[in-house]
Design a protein around this motif. Structure first.
Motif, PDB file in Angstrom:
ATOM      1  N   PHE A   1      27.819  49.135  -7.370  1.00 28.08           N
ATOM      2  CA  PHE A   1      28.869  48.183  -7.014  1.00 28.08           C
ATOM      3  C   PHE A   1      29.586  47.593  -8.233  1.00 28.08           C
ATOM      4  CE2 PHE A   1      24.760  45.893  -7.064  1.00 28.08           C
ATOM      5  CZ  PHE A   1      25.039  44.892  -7.992  1.00 28.08           C
TER       6      PHE A   1
ATOM      7  N   THR B   1      22.593  36.154  -1.603  1.00 27.45           N
ATOM      8  CA  THR B   1      23.726  36.948  -2.100  1.00 27.45           C
ATOM      9  C   THR B   1      24.617  37.424  -0.956  1.00 27.45           C
ATOM     10  OG1 THR B   1      22.248  37.722  -3.850  1.00 27.45           O
ATOM     11  CG2 THR B   1      24.312  38.932  -3.558  1.00 27.45           C
TER      12      THR B   1
ATOM     13  N   TYR C   1      28.988  40.673 -16.516  1.00 31.05           N
ATOM     14  CA  TYR C   1      28.115  41.338 -15.537  1.00 31.05           C
ATOM     15  C   TYR C   1      27.457  42.592 -16.120  1.00 31.05           C
ATOM     16  CZ  TYR C   1      29.216  38.357 -11.522  1.00 31.05           C
ATOM     17  OH  TYR C   1      29.305  37.300 -10.638  1.00 31.05           O
TER      18      TYR C   1
ATOM     19  N   LEU D   1      32.787  45.070  -8.286  1.00 26.00           N
ATOM     20  CA  LEU D   1      32.476  43.688  -8.662  1.00 26.00           C
ATOM     21  C   LEU D   1      33.432  43.217  -9.752  1.00 26.00           C
ATOM     22  CD1 LEU D   1      30.655  41.130  -8.723  1.00 26.00           C
ATOM     23  CD2 LEU D   1      29.074  42.395 -10.198  1.00 26.00           C
TER      24      LEU D   1
ATOM     25  N   ILE E   1      29.244  40.377   1.062  1.00 27.85           N
ATOM     26  CA  ILE E   1      28.369  40.448  -0.128  1.00 27.85           C
ATOM     27  C   ILE E   1      29.191  40.619  -1.408  1.00 27.85           C
ATOM     28  CG2 ILE E   1      27.905  42.925   0.047  1.00 27.85           C
ATOM     29  CD1 ILE E   1      24.948  42.176  -0.799  1.00 27.85           C
ATOM     30  N   ASP E   2      30.369  41.239  -1.317  1.00 26.90           N
ATOM     31  CA  ASP E   2      31.175  41.367  -2.546  1.00 26.90           C
ATOM     32  C   ASP E   2      32.025  40.124  -2.802  1.00 26.90           C
ATOM     33  OD1 ASP E   2      31.561  44.646  -1.568  1.00 26.90           O
ATOM     34  OD2 ASP E   2      32.171  43.031  -0.219  1.00 26.90           O
TER      35      ASP E   2
ATOM     36  N   LYS F   1      34.203  31.917  -7.376  1.00 30.24           N
ATOM     37  CA  LYS F   1      34.831  33.235  -7.504  1.00 30.24           C
ATOM     38  C   LYS F   1      36.236  33.245  -6.883  1.00 30.24           C
ATOM     39  CE  LYS F   1      30.411  35.754  -7.609  1.00 30.24           C
ATOM     40  NZ  LYS F   1      29.649  36.885  -7.048  1.00 30.24           N
TER      41      LYS F   1
ATOM     42  N   ARG G   1      27.429  29.833   0.422  1.00 35.35           N
ATOM     43  CA  ARG G   1      27.814  31.184   0.839  1.00 35.35           C
ATOM     44  C   ARG G   1      27.895  31.301   2.360  1.00 35.35           C
ATOM     45  NH1 ARG G   1      24.432  34.271  -3.950  1.00 35.35           N
ATOM     46  NH2 ARG G   1      26.221  34.768  -5.273  1.00 35.35           N
TER      47      ARG G   1
ATOM     48  N   HIS H   1      24.554  44.602 -14.729  1.00 36.84           N
ATOM     49  CA  HIS H   1      24.748  45.410 -13.514  1.00 36.84           C
ATOM     50  C   HIS H   1      25.533  46.691 -13.779  1.00 36.84           C
ATOM     51  CE1 HIS H   1      23.021  42.349 -11.027  1.00 36.84           C
ATOM     52  NE2 HIS H   1      23.960  41.467 -11.280  1.00 36.84           N
TER      53      HIS H   1
ATOM     54  N   ARG I   1      20.899  27.590  -7.099  1.00 37.62           N
ATOM     55  CA  ARG I   1      20.645  28.804  -6.313  1.00 37.62           C
ATOM     56  C   ARG I   1      20.370  28.433  -4.840  1.00 37.62           C
ATOM     57  NH1 ARG I   1      21.823  33.774  -8.539  1.00 37.62           N
ATOM     58  NH2 ARG I   1      20.477  34.538  -6.879  1.00 37.62           N
TER      59      ARG I   1
ATOM     60  N   ASN J   1      31.583  36.732  -2.356  1.00 38.83           N
ATOM     61  CA  ASN J   1      30.561  35.785  -1.900  1.00 38.83           C
ATOM     62  C   ASN J   1      30.643  34.408  -2.561  1.00 38.83           C
ATOM     63  OD1 ASN J   1      29.563  36.513  -4.359  1.00 38.83           O
ATOM     64  ND2 ASN J   1      27.566  37.207  -3.641  1.00 38.83           N
TER      65      ASN J   1
HETATM   66  N1  UDP Z   1      26.975  42.552  -5.374  1.00 37.92           N
HETATM   67  C1  UDP Z   1      27.687  43.404  -4.565  1.00 37.92           C
HETATM   68  N2  UDP Z   1      27.004  44.317  -3.804  1.00 37.92           N
HETATM   69  C2  UDP Z   1      25.645  44.368  -3.784  1.00 37.92           C
HETATM   70  C3  UDP Z   1      24.923  43.491  -4.596  1.00 37.92           C
HETATM   71  C4  UDP Z   1      25.613  42.578  -5.379  1.00 37.92           C
HETATM   72  O1  UDP Z   1      28.916  43.359  -4.558  1.00 37.92           O
HETATM   73  O2  UDP Z   1      25.092  45.200  -3.069  1.00 37.92           O
HETATM   74  C5  UDP Z   1      27.712  41.581  -6.204  1.00 37.92           C
HETATM   75  C6  UDP Z   1      27.741  40.208  -5.555  1.00 37.92           C
HETATM   76  O3  UDP Z   1      29.024  39.651  -5.771  1.00 37.92           O
HETATM   77  C7  UDP Z   1      26.690  39.450  -6.354  1.00 37.92           C
HETATM   78  C8  UDP Z   1      26.826  40.077  -7.740  1.00 37.92           C
HETATM   79  O4  UDP Z   1      27.102  41.450  -7.475  1.00 37.92           O
HETATM   80  O5  UDP Z   1      26.948  38.057  -6.330  1.00 37.92           O
HETATM   81  C9  UDP Z   1      25.621  39.975  -8.617  1.00 37.92           C
HETATM   82  O6  UDP Z   1      24.488  40.454  -7.929  1.00 37.92           O
HETATM   83  P1  UDP Z   1      23.095  39.666  -7.962  1.00 37.92           P
HETATM   84  O7  UDP Z   1      22.083  40.556  -7.342  1.00 37.92           O
HETATM   85  O8  UDP Z   1      22.863  39.161  -9.343  1.00 37.92           O
HETATM   86  O9  UDP Z   1      23.348  38.449  -6.923  1.00 37.92           O
HETATM   87  P2  UDP Z   1      23.536  36.878  -7.123  1.00 37.92           P
HETATM   88  O10 UDP Z   1      22.684  36.461  -8.278  1.00 37.92           O
HETATM   89  O11 UDP Z   1      25.006  36.639  -7.380  1.00 37.92           O
HETATM   90  O12 UDP Z   1      23.109  36.274  -5.815  1.00 37.92           O
END
Ligand code: UDP
Length: 141
Positions: free
Chosen positions: A59, A93, A51, A63, A111-112, A11, A104, A54, A87, A114
């Motif tokens: 968020f 996350t 995305y 995002l 979390i944003d 990212k 990570r 979502h 993973r 990441n």
């Molecule tokens: N995300 C965020 N806030 C949250 C949850 C997720 O900004 O509370 C963002 C974060 O960048 C994450 C992406 O949305 O990587 C996709 O979320 P997902 O739950 O699919 O997580 P991932 O698969 O990336 O671990």
């Protein structure tokens, strides 16, 4: 375990930190092969589509804005159990909850922001690989 392919994105935060090579080393050291890769600066439309699952989450707008804030490095990883392996390498996350030694935990700030994306299941991996690498742009090696 079956040979799989998964989509990975480094990212904008991690690209800006100049750690593409360090993250690629994690993939290769774990036995995953990079079988396609390209740098891109995503459009808003591409990020929204990618995305799309979502789109109703609170968020979503942040995002999308984050994902288009700078270039990303997109790759397809291939190997035994590549989806789960990637993973595991990524970690949780929220980097505060990510296990020590994961991408990570080591490279992400929040979390944003990441550091990495990785497909979470065979169905999403197939869709995500095709989204960024249509046709013959993935190699067998
Ligand atoms: N995300 C965020 N806030 C949250 C949850 C997720 O900004 O509370 C963002 C974060 O960048 C994450 C992406 O949305 O990587 C996709 O979320 P997902 O739950 O699919 O997580 P991932 O698969 O990336 O671990």
């Amino acid at each position: 375990m079956a040979i799989e392919r998964t989509l990975s994105i480094i990212k904008p935060d991690a690209v800006a930190k100049n750690v593409i090579g360090k993250i690629y080393d994690r993939f290769e050291s774990a036995g995953l092969k990079i079988v396609a890769s390209r740098m891109a600066h995503l459009s808003q439309n591409e990020a929204e589509q990618f995305y799309g699952v979502h789109k109703d989450r609170p968020f979503f707008k942040d995002l999308v804005n984050f994902m288009i804030s700078g270039p990303v490095m997109i790759q397809v990883l291939q190997g035994e159990g590549a989806i789960a392996k990637n993973r595991d390498l990524m970690g949780a996350t929220d980097p505060k909850k990510a296990e020590k030694g994961t991408i990570r935990a080591d490279f992400a700030d929040s979390i944003d922001a990441n550091a990495v994306h990785g497909s979470d299941a065979p169905e999403t991996a197939a869709v995500e690989v095709a989204f960024f690498f249509p046709g013959m742009n993935v190699f067998n090696r």
